[in-house]
Write a protein that holds these residues in place. Structure first.
Motif, PDB file in Angstrom:
ATOM      1  N   ALA A  58       0.832  -1.209   0.000  1.00  0.00           N
ATOM      2  CA  ALA A  58       0.000   0.000   0.000  1.00  0.00           C
ATOM      3  C   ALA A  58       0.863   1.254   0.000  1.00  0.00           C
ATOM      4  O   ALA A  58       0.581   2.226  -0.715  1.00  0.00           O
ATOM      5  N   ILE A  59       1.925   1.245   0.789  1.00  0.00           N
ATOM      6  CA  ILE A  59       2.824   2.401   0.861  1.00  0.00           C
ATOM      7  C   ILE A  59       3.554   2.592  -0.460  1.00  0.00           C
ATOM      8  O   ILE A  59       3.725   3.720  -0.941  1.00  0.00           O
ATOM      9  N   LYS A  60       3.973   1.494  -1.084  1.00  0.00           N
ATOM     10  CA  LYS A  60       4.632   1.588  -2.386  1.00  0.00           C
ATOM     11  C   LYS A  60       3.681   2.179  -3.435  1.00  0.00           C
ATOM     12  O   LYS A  60       4.098   2.972  -4.288  1.00  0.00           O
ATOM     13  N   ILE A  61       2.413   1.774  -3.388  1.00  0.00           N
ATOM     14  CA  ILE A  61       1.430   2.298  -4.340  1.00  0.00           C
ATOM     15  C   ILE A  61       1.275   3.805  -4.167  1.00  0.00           C
ATOM     16  O   ILE A  61       1.307   4.570  -5.139  1.00  0.00           O
ATOM     17  N   LYS A  62       1.140   4.243  -2.936  1.00  0.00           N
ATOM     18  CA  LYS A  62       0.953   5.673  -2.667  1.00  0.00           C
ATOM     19  C   LYS A  62       2.195   6.477  -3.027  1.00  0.00           C
ATOM     20  O   LYS A  62       2.104   7.587  -3.564  1.00  0.00           O
ATOM     21  N   ASP A  63       3.367   5.925  -2.755  1.00  0.00           N
ATOM     22  CA  ASP A  63       4.610   6.614  -3.095  1.00  0.00           C
ATOM     23  C   ASP A  63       4.802   6.717  -4.607  1.00  0.00           C
ATOM     24  O   ASP A  63       5.341   7.707  -5.113  1.00  0.00           O
ATOM     25  N   TYR A  64       4.344   5.680  -5.324  1.00  0.00           N
ATOM     26  CA  TYR A  64       4.499   5.655  -6.781  1.00  0.00           C
ATOM     27  C   TYR A  64       3.565   6.655  -7.453  1.00  0.00           C
ATOM     28  O   TYR A  64       3.928   7.309  -8.434  1.00  0.00           O
ATOM     29  N   ASP A  65       2.347   6.754  -6.950  1.00  0.00           N
ATOM     30  CA  ASP A  65       1.369   7.677  -7.529  1.00  0.00           C
ATOM     31  C   ASP A  65       0.638   8.402  -6.400  1.00  0.00           C
ATOM     32  O   ASP A  65      -0.333   7.900  -5.855  1.00  0.00           O
ATOM     33  N   LYS A  66       1.139   9.571  -6.067  1.00  0.00           N
ATOM     34  CA  LYS A  66       0.625  10.315  -4.915  1.00  0.00           C
ATOM     35  C   LYS A  66      -0.802  10.809  -5.107  1.00  0.00           C
ATOM     36  O   LYS A  66      -1.470  11.195  -4.144  1.00  0.00           O
ATOM     37  N   GLU A  67      -1.293  10.818  -6.352  1.00  0.00           N
ATOM     38  CA  GLU A  67      -2.664  11.283  -6.613  1.00  0.00           C
ATOM     39  C   GLU A  67      -3.703  10.203  -6.338  1.00  0.00           C
ATOM     40  O   GLU A  67      -4.894  10.493  -6.209  1.00  0.00           O
ATOM     41  N   SER A  68      -3.276   8.966  -6.269  1.00  0.00           N
ATOM     42  CA  SER A  68      -4.212   7.875  -6.015  1.00  0.00           C
ATOM     43  C   SER A  68      -4.704   7.901  -4.574  1.00  0.00           C
ATOM     44  O   SER A  68      -3.967   8.273  -3.658  1.00  0.00           O
ATOM     45  N   ILE A  69      -5.951   7.486  -4.397  1.00  0.00           N
ATOM     46  CA  ILE A  69      -6.520   7.326  -3.056  1.00  0.00           C
ATOM     47  C   ILE A  69      -6.370   5.851  -2.698  1.00  0.00           C
ATOM     48  O   ILE A  69      -6.922   4.976  -3.377  1.00  0.00           O
ATOM     49  N   VAL A  70      -5.604   5.573  -1.650  1.00  0.00           N
ATOM     50  CA  VAL A  70      -5.256   4.190  -1.323  1.00  0.00           C
ATOM     51  C   VAL A  70      -5.894   3.753  -0.010  1.00  0.00           C
ATOM     52  O   VAL A  70      -5.747   4.419   1.025  1.00  0.00           O
ATOM     53  N   TYR A  71      -6.604   2.627  -0.070  1.00  0.00           N
ATOM     54  CA  TYR A  71      -7.157   1.978   1.115  1.00  0.00           C
ATOM     55  C   TYR A  71      -6.358   0.692   1.348  1.00  0.00           C
ATOM     56  O   TYR A  71      -5.929   0.035   0.393  1.00  0.00           O
ATOM     57  N   LEU A  80      -1.865  -4.246  11.326  1.00  0.00           N
ATOM     58  CA  LEU A  80      -2.328  -2.917  10.931  1.00  0.00           C
ATOM     59  C   LEU A  80      -1.678  -1.820  11.772  1.00  0.00           C
ATOM     60  O   LEU A  80      -1.381  -0.732  11.264  1.00  0.00           O
ATOM     61  N   GLY A  81      -1.464  -2.092  13.044  1.00  0.00           N
ATOM     62  CA  GLY A  81      -0.822  -1.120  13.905  1.00  0.00           C
ATOM     63  C   GLY A  81       0.566  -0.758  13.408  1.00  0.00           C
ATOM     64  O   GLY A  81       0.961   0.421  13.413  1.00  0.00           O
ATOM     65  N   ILE A  82       1.305  -1.768  12.947  1.00  0.00           N
ATOM     66  CA  ILE A  82       2.641  -1.523  12.405  1.00  0.00           C
ATOM     67  C   ILE A  82       2.545  -0.770  11.082  1.00  0.00           C
ATOM     68  O   ILE A  82       3.321   0.155  10.812  1.00  0.00           O
ATOM     69  N   ALA A  83       1.570  -1.149  10.261  1.00  0.00           N
ATOM     70  CA  ALA A  83       1.385  -0.466   8.972  1.00  0.00           C
ATOM     71  C   ALA A  83       1.086   1.019   9.170  1.00  0.00           C
ATOM     72  O   ALA A  83       1.646   1.879   8.483  1.00  0.00           O
ATOM     73  N   LYS A  84       0.222   1.321  10.114  1.00  0.00           N
ATOM     74  CA  LYS A  84      -0.133   2.715  10.387  1.00  0.00           C
ATOM     75  C   LYS A  84       1.083   3.505  10.861  1.00  0.00           C
ATOM     76  O   LYS A  84       1.264   4.674  10.487  1.00  0.00           O
ATOM     77  N   ALA A  85       1.929   2.887  11.678  1.00  0.00           N
ATOM     78  CA  ALA A  85       3.129   3.561  12.177  1.00  0.00           C
ATOM     79  C   ALA A  85       4.111   3.856  11.037  1.00  0.00           C
ATOM     80  O   ALA A  85       4.793   4.880  11.046  1.00  0.00           O
ATOM     81  N   LYS A  86       4.162   2.962  10.048  1.00  0.00           N
ATOM     82  CA  LYS A  86       5.055   3.173   8.905  1.00  0.00           C
ATOM     83  C   LYS A  86       4.546   4.282   7.992  1.00  0.00           C
ATOM     84  O   LYS A  86       5.325   4.971   7.336  1.00  0.00           O
ATOM     85  N   ASP A  87       3.228   4.451   7.949  1.00  0.00           N
ATOM     86  CA  ASP A  87       2.618   5.506   7.139  1.00  0.00           C
ATOM     87  C   ASP A  87       2.549   6.780   7.990  1.00  0.00           C
ATOM     88  O   ASP A  87       1.480   7.256   8.358  1.00  0.00           O
ATOM     89  N   LYS A  89       2.826   9.844   7.472  1.00  0.00           N
ATOM     90  CA  LYS A  89       2.180  11.055   6.952  1.00  0.00           C
ATOM     91  C   LYS A  89       0.668  10.879   6.797  1.00  0.00           C
ATOM     92  O   LYS A  89      -0.017  11.743   6.256  1.00  0.00           O
ATOM     93  N   ASN A  90       0.159   9.748   7.267  1.00  0.00           N
ATOM     94  CA  ASN A  90      -1.281   9.464   7.227  1.00  0.00           C
ATOM     95  C   ASN A  90      -1.862   9.615   5.819  1.00  0.00           C
ATOM     96  O   ASN A  90      -2.902  10.241   5.612  1.00  0.00           O
ATOM     97  N   LYS A  91      -1.180   9.008   4.863  1.00  0.00           N
ATOM     98  CA  LYS A  91      -1.601   9.116   3.465  1.00  0.00           C
ATOM     99  C   LYS A  91      -2.579   8.016   3.069  1.00  0.00           C
ATOM    100  O   LYS A  91      -3.247   8.110   2.039  1.00  0.00           O
ATOM    101  N   ILE A  92      -2.652   6.957   3.862  1.00  0.00           N
ATOM    102  CA  ILE A  92      -3.413   5.766   3.491  1.00  0.00           C
ATOM    103  C   ILE A  92      -4.566   5.561   4.473  1.00  0.00           C
ATOM    104  O   ILE A  92      -4.436   5.809   5.671  1.00  0.00           O
ATOM    105  N   HIS A  93      -5.692   5.070   3.954  1.00  0.00           N
ATOM    106  CA  HIS A  93      -6.867   4.778   4.779  1.00  0.00           C
ATOM    107  C   HIS A  93      -6.798   3.304   5.206  1.00  0.00           C
ATOM    108  O   HIS A  93      -7.040   2.409   4.391  1.00  0.00           O
ATOM    109  N   PHE A  94      -6.463   3.058   6.449  1.00  0.00           N
ATOM    110  CA  PHE A  94      -6.345   1.686   6.947  1.00  0.00           C
ATOM    111  C   PHE A  94      -7.653   1.220   7.576  1.00  0.00           C
ATOM    112  O   PHE A  94      -8.300   1.966   8.314  1.00  0.00           O
ATOM    113  N   ILE A  95      -8.013  -0.028   7.267  1.00  0.00           N
ATOM    114  CA  ILE A  95      -9.272  -0.589   7.755  1.00  0.00           C
ATOM    115  C   ILE A  95      -9.036  -2.006   8.270  1.00  0.00           C
ATOM    116  O   ILE A  95      -8.407  -2.832   7.599  1.00  0.00           O
ATOM    117  N   ASN A  96      -9.539  -2.290   9.460  1.00  0.00           N
ATOM    118  CA  ASN A  96      -9.499  -3.637  10.004  1.00  0.00           C
ATOM    119  C   ASN A  96     -10.705  -4.403   9.466  1.00  0.00           C
ATOM    120  O   ASN A  96     -11.850  -4.083   9.795  1.00  0.00           O
TER     121      ASN A  96
END
Length: 226
Positions: A58-71, A80-87, A89-96
């Protein structure tokens, strides 16, 4: 089975990234980069990464194309907790959530990705149906998954999966079962033409294709939704 798998990933989440990189010699990043490049980005795409784990793809997708909306969706709160910490800049919408019951309306996404997660679902056909349901007609579903090499590497790869991965996994994570389960499923999971047959039998895709990566250790499957 899903409950056991969720508990397993919750337990190994803190060492998951380290072991992924160590056991794949870092090549899993190259495989994920290949997946991203095959999305074929257009303006303001909406993309869902299923079974996102610690969020690498998900982070690679957002970094590759910053205009995309990534869930990014995963059923393991610890991952998910680790994923959120890596993101950071809060660019990605994380969902459990569960890939078998995606909490989205039909035709919501332009593309869906899933890396090394499809073999862990209880019902692959149901997962196909859910992913196709929330993908727009003509959108892509990209599935990155382990396979089995069919050349000189086959014997070496089996030894590595049955002996080295469980040993290193147990030493570094403290959870022997997880690193016996993960390589054993990789060695038995249908790959190449056998997986394409599952996609075709689902009758959900206009066309489907695959690309072998690293001599067949991994495969990238691409299906275009009807």
């Amino acid at each position: 089975m899903s409950i056991l798998i969720k508990e397993m990933f919750n337990k190994i989440s803190d060492k998951y990234d380290l072991l992924n990189t160590l056991l794949s010699f870092g090549v899993h990043h190259l495989w994920k980069n290949t997946c991203v490049k095959n999305i074929n980005f257009k303006n303001n795409m909406k993309i869902l990464d299923c079974a996102t784990g610690t969020g690498d793809l998900a982070i690679k997708i957002k970094d590759y194309d910053k205009e995309s909306i990534v869930y990014a969706l995963d059923f393991s709160p610890s991952m998910l907790g680790i994923a959120k910490a890596k993101d950071n800049k809060n660019k990605i919408h994380f969902i459990n959530g569960d890939i078998l019951h995606l909490p989205f309306k039909s035709n919501s996404f332009d593309a869906i990705t899933i890396s090394f997660g499809i073999r862990n679902v209880d019902n692959i056909l149901f997962a196909f149906n859910e992913m196709a349901r929330v993908t727009k007609s003509g959108g892509k579903i990209l599935i990155l998954e382990f396979g089995q090499p069919r050349n000189i590497f086959k014997f070496i790869y089996k030894i590595y999966c049955y002996l080295i991965i469980p040993l290193v996994g147990k030493i570094l994570s403290g959870h022997k079962y997880a690193y016996k389960y993960l390589p054993s499923t990789a060695l038995s999971f249908p790959c190449a033409d056998n997986f394409i047959k599952l996609m075709k039998d689902s009758n959900l895709f206009i066309n489907s294709s695959f690309r072998s990566l690293s001599f067949g250790i991994a495969y990238l499957y691409i299906g275009v939704v009807k």
